[in-house]
Design a protein around this motif. Structure first.
Motif: not given
Ligand SMILES: [Cu+2]
Ligand code: HEM
Length: 557
Positions: A263, A312-313
């Motif tokens: 990320h 969030h992934h």
């Molecule tokens: Cu991300």
């Protein structure tokens, strides 16, 4: 809008004697940061074409609903190699190349802190490329598990050979990590220790702040990715069980290793692009960068906040509810320092005397596409939306707006903007504008349709699809072919202007910054005498000279 033609500017600034103009040095082990910078840029552009070729084949396949052009295993190999090549062999290296070329010039240094380390880090890039490409030759072909290489997919080894596509992939990614860590050590040291007298932190151009922030992410994040890749390599080759569920390993643990780096990695990519925007907009609007200090500090803030959002992934990977909420909130927080920058650029352009030369067109186009990707990004950060569109084309659309729209367009802006400095030649403006319009139209035609497709539920990573998705897919494929063609005027422009373009003055854009005070191309040691910096950057419209000892060659404005 006024267009100041280049011819009216001072033409007397010819490259100083001793300026390096022997092309052979680009094929040698040079320790000059300028040569290494161009080596990075040209090598990565070669791989951009390779990754682009894979994309063209994929979009060729997807122009009809049936899997008729290539078989599914080839499609899987292609999206894996496309994603990997684009990230590890194009985006990262091209931005490192720009930073390599520019940072020492911008801070008034003669070279990077560790020139040999710099060269060694560069020469690993072609090795990474050879490792990856050679996987087309081994039985079973390249890795098919996507650039995420999630276990248990990536642990399967149908051929039973020790040397297979996945192993080569992991070796390549680990080596690329080592190269980037070496680069990061070098950049952070250079910016911390090698600034010219008077170049305080708040006199550094926003691009240097952005590079510093991005390289700090490399330092804290890459060890996680590299360790994850090596552990996975052990699982596959010597049968350890870190991630292999069959022997008690935990595949979700791999996802944490992977996204803890991957990320923030998007900011390693986008921060230098923000830096490019921050250089190009003031020059072509003839105004100081609005809120310079806030723009500078927001880069560092992004570095910290982006380290807190990786889950969030993984909203759809058995993540408990409280954790989803936590990471949803932190993800949305990234929008704050990012939004601040967008406002600063808009305020910089607002009411300025805009000159729409090619670098400015690319920067504006990149900004527009970035704002769009920011909106879909906030949508994806919301758990309910993400659960709905997870692993659909919506995600693919979102990240291509970031990575093509903002990043590729931003890189093109930078290449046109600093091309006269790097080569001592002017590029052809007409070809540049043609390139821009083909790219901008092609990119939107290619990537916009992915959003409706994703909302309608078309999954990603598939070689065939339900005929109801045909309409948007045809548009996307046409856009892709347009994008493929758009590189032709670019290559033509770069090659022909480098060979026979008009000589460039030291400061063709009448820009403010140390790199514009030296000849084009800069002499070997950059500055005969190190500059003594006396003013903050972006003094457009003020009469304060930037340095005490170097006379601005022709920045009379
Ligand atoms: Cu991300
Ligand atoms: C002409 C330009 C491009 C086209 C037509 C294109 C098209 C595609 C397609 C069709 C996929 C497969 C989507 C899926 O099945 O999930 C894909 C995936 C991907 N693309 Fe691109 N792309 C382009 C440029 C780029 C660039 C410039 C980058 C990065 C700098 C990039 C990064 C990726 C990544 C990371 C993936 C995910 C691969 C994976 O699922 O493992 N693409 N692209």
């Amino acid at each position: 809008m006024t267009n100041v033609p280049v011819e009216t500017l001072n033409e007397t600034q010819q490259p100083v004697p001793g300026a390096p103009n022997n092309w052979r040095r680009f094929f040698s082990f040079s320790t000059d940061h300028k040569v290494i910078g161009i080596q990075y840029i040209v090598t990565s552009f070669f791989f951009f074409l390779v990754g682009g070729l894979f994309a063209m084949i994929m979009r060729g396949e997807l122009i009809t609903p049936e899997a008729d052009l290539i078989d599914r295993t080839v499609y899987n190999a292609l999206f894996t190699m496309h994603g990997t090549v684009m990230l590890f062999l194009w985006t990262f290296p091209v931005l490192v190349g720009l930073a390599n070329y520019l940072v020492p010039l911008m801070i008034g240094a003669r070279d990077m802190a560790f020139p040999r380390l710099n060269a060694a880090a560069f020469w690993m890039v072609p090795v990474v490329g050879i490792l990856l490409m050679s996987s087309f030759l081994v039985p079973g072909g390249p890795s098919q598990s996507g650039w995420w290489a999630y276990p248990p997919n990536s642990i399967q080894n149908p051929t039973g050979n020790l040397i297979n596509g996945q192993v080569l992939w992991l070796l390549a990614v680990a080596l690329s990590g080592v190269s980037s860590i070496m680069g990061a050590v070098n950049f952070v040291t250079t910016i911390a220790r090698m600034r010219a007298p008077g170049m305080t932190l708040f006199r550094m151009p926003a691009f240097v702040w952005a590079v510093l922030s991005a390289q700090l992410i490399q330092l804290y994040g890459l060890p996680a990715l590299t360790a994850g890749a090596v552990m996975l390599l052990f699982d596959i080759t010597v049968g350890t069980s870190f991630f292999n569920p069959e022997t008690g390993g935990n595949p979700v643990l791999y996802q944490h290793f992977f996204w803890f780096y991957s990320h923030p990695a998007v900011y390693v990519i986008i921060l230098p692009v923000f830096g490019i925007f921050s250089e190009v907009f003031p020059t072509f609007a003839r105004k100081p960068l609005f809120g310079y200090r806030v723009v500078a500090v927001s880069s560092i803030l992004i570095t910290f906040v982006s380290s807190l959002v990786w889950v969030h992934h993984m909203f759809a990977s058995y993540t408990p509810g409280w954790m989803r909420i936590l990471f949803m909130v932190t993800s949305m927080c990234v929008a704050v320092p990012t939004g601040v920058k967008v406002f600063a650029w808009v305020a910089t352009i607002w009411g300025g005397k805009l000159r729409l030369d090619t670098p400015m067109l690319f920067a504006l186009g990149g900004l527009v596409m970035f704002v769009f990707s920011g909106i879909t990004g906030i949508m994806l950060a919301s758990v309910p939306v993400d659960i709905h569109v997870n692993n659909t084309y919506f995600v693919v659309g979102h990240f291509h707006y970031v990575i093509y729209g903002a990043t590729v367009l931003g890189v093109y802006a930078a290449i046109y903007y600093w091309f006269p400095k790097m080569t001592g030649k002017m590029y052809y403006e007409g070809l540049g504008k043609l390139h821009f319009w083909l790219t901008f139209i092609g990119a939107n035609l290619n990537f916009f349709p992915m959003h409706p497709l994703g909302l309608q539920g078309m999954p990603r990573r598939v070689a065939s699809y339900d005929p109801e998705f045909a309409f948007w897919n045809v548009l996307a494929s046409l856009g892709a072919f347009l994008l493929g063609m758009s590189t032709l005027p670019f290559i033509l422009n770069m090659v022909s202007s480098w060979i026979q373009g008009k000589p460039a003055p030291a400061n063709p854009w009448r820009a403010i910054g140390l790199e514009w005070l030296v000849a084009s191309p800069p002499p070997v040691e950059n500055f005969e005498e190190l500059p003594i910096v006396t003013a903050p950057p972006y003094g457009y419209g003020s009469n304060e000279p930037l340095t005490e000892n170097l006379s601005p060659s022709n920045a009379a404005n």
